[in-house]
Design an enzyme around this catalytic site. Structure first.
Site, PDB file in Angstrom:
ATOM      1  N   SER A   1     -25.430 -97.103  61.242  1.00 48.99           N
ATOM      2  CA  SER A   1     -23.982 -97.050  61.348  1.00 48.99           C
ATOM      3  C   SER A   1     -23.527 -97.733  62.641  1.00 48.99           C
ATOM      4  O   SER A   1     -23.800 -98.925  62.837  1.00 48.99           O
ATOM      5  CB  SER A   1     -23.515 -95.594  61.254  1.00 48.99           C
ATOM      6  OG  SER A   1     -22.128 -95.505  61.072  1.00 48.99           O
TER       7      SER A   1
ATOM      8  N   ASP B   1     -20.423 -96.232  50.047  1.00 46.56           N
ATOM      9  CA  ASP B   1     -20.188 -96.217  51.487  1.00 46.56           C
ATOM     10  C   ASP B   1     -19.134 -97.265  51.782  1.00 46.56           C
ATOM     11  O   ASP B   1     -19.279 -98.419  51.366  1.00 46.56           O
ATOM     12  CB  ASP B   1     -21.496 -96.539  52.226  1.00 46.56           C
ATOM     13  CG  ASP B   1     -21.370 -96.582  53.742  1.00 46.56           C
ATOM     14  OD1 ASP B   1     -20.262 -96.397  54.274  1.00 46.56           O
ATOM     15  OD2 ASP B   1     -22.398 -96.797  54.399  1.00 46.56           O
TER      16      ASP B   1
ATOM     17  N   HIS C   1     -22.902 -92.878  52.812  1.00 41.76           N
ATOM     18  CA  HIS C   1     -23.120 -93.070  54.245  1.00 41.76           C
ATOM     19  C   HIS C   1     -23.795 -91.828  54.838  1.00 41.76           C
ATOM     20  O   HIS C   1     -23.413 -90.694  54.525  1.00 41.76           O
ATOM     21  CB  HIS C   1     -21.780 -93.305  54.939  1.00 41.76           C
ATOM     22  CG  HIS C   1     -21.898 -93.772  56.344  1.00 41.76           C
ATOM     23  ND1 HIS C   1     -22.040 -95.096  56.666  1.00 41.76           N
ATOM     24  CD2 HIS C   1     -21.882 -93.094  57.518  1.00 41.76           C
ATOM     25  CE1 HIS C   1     -22.110 -95.218  57.985  1.00 41.76           C
ATOM     26  NE2 HIS C   1     -22.023 -94.015  58.522  1.00 41.76           N
TER      27      HIS C   1
END
Length: 327
Positions: free
Chosen positions: A157, A251, A281
């Site tokens: 991320s 995501d 995610h």
């Protein structure tokens, strides 16, 4: 593809518990809830031969780092890892489970960097910290038992965003020379409106999550156009280290991660891209909840083994139900 059945069950549990989105909480509440959720989803804590907390010098003071090291006295191939959390949440603790597994499965040394968080320290503070840590490790390889010829960066991320940014800085400076970059559902385009408009599920990471983190990280909305904030906008991606890009189908960052992988390939960078079908995610950090998280970590370890020139072993990452869709 529909949500994976394990994601459906996870979402139902969050609904039953009345779990509030992180973006509705105070910073202190969100940071504590993020760590608790990751620990709950990480599964059993894997023992590692050596775990050491120490500090590296940073641009604005010492940076906490956590070193996970498998057995072996000499210099080892090393992954410098940057945790996720939207540049706002997270710490060396939130990446502990990931790094334990990668240290054992690759095997390699991992060094997790505790960079400064926003909004207390906005862009480019986190990038500067991560790059300073990388340069310190490479420049003092003997001190940290790093094999400088087998040095990689990675993150999930926001950590994937930082890893990508660090490779741009290393190329511009002529080093450190990197063997690989591991980018797990990375943020690559910070411009408002770059992501999907209809992602509203409050029980999962969504476009509101992305906006909340962006507002904390960028001091000026114009910073979104800077390639160290949005690596997808870098004019030239040639000469960067070979990459593994992992994305999740459900995501909001999926498309921008895959576009970045495409641009790396177009620039001649050896790049593997895997989209995990039905996943959301955060799944990579939650192998205790999602089987795909375990498979993705195994895939990451196999990629690092290959880039580090280590003996190959079997990897179960594949196309079983709920597994990855390879492009």
């Amino acid at each position: 593809m529909a949500l994976d059945p394990q994601v459906v069950a996870y979402r139902a549990e969050r609904a039953a518990a009345g779990t509030a989105p992180l973006y509705t909480q105070s910073l202190a509440e969100a940071r504590a809830a993020d760590l608790a959720a990751i620990r709950a989803g990480a599964g059993a804590v894997e023992p590692v031969h050596e775990v050491r907390d120490t500090h590296l010098p940073g641009p604005d003071g010492p940076l906490p780092v956590r070193i996970h090291r498998p057995a072996g006295d000499g210099p080892l191939p090393t992954l410098v890892y940057f945790f996720g959390g939207g540049w706002t949440l997270g710490s060396v603790d939130t990446a502990d489970g990931i790094c334990r597994r990668l240290a054992n499965a690759t095997p390699c040394q991992t060094v997790t960097v505790g960079y400064r968080l926003a909004p207390e320290h906005r862009f480019p503070a986190a990038v500067e910290d991560c790059y300073a840590a990388l340069r310190r490790l490479a420049g003092h390889a003997d001190e940290y038992r790093v094999d400088p010829d087998r040095l990689a960066v990675g993150g999930d991320s926001a950590g994937g965003n930082l890893a990508a940014a660090v490779t741009l800085l290393a190329r511009a400076d002529g080093g450190p020379r990197l063997a690989a970059q591991l980018l797990v559902y990375p943020n690559t385009d910070q411009r408002p409106g770059a992501g999907p408009a209809g992602d509203e599920d409050a029980l999962l990471f969504n476009r509101h999550s992305v906006d909340w983190y962006r507002r904390h990280y960028l001091a000026d909305p114009a910073d979104a156009a800077h390639p160290l904030a949005s690596p997808l906008l870098a004019e030239d991606l040639s000469g960067l280290p070979p990459a593994l890009v992992i994305t999740a189908e459900h995501d909001p960052l999926c498309d921008e991660g895959e576009r970045y992988a495409g641009r790396l390939r177009d620039a001649g960078v050896p790049t593997d891209l895997t989209r995990y079908a039905g996943m959301i995610h955060g799944f990579f950090a939650m192998p205790g909840v999602f089987d795909a998280g375990r498979r993705a970590q195994e895939q990451a370890a196999a990629f690092l083994r290959d880039r580090f020139g280590l003996d190959p072993v079997g990897s179960t990452a594949g196309t079983a139900p709920g597994g990855p869709d390879r492009d």
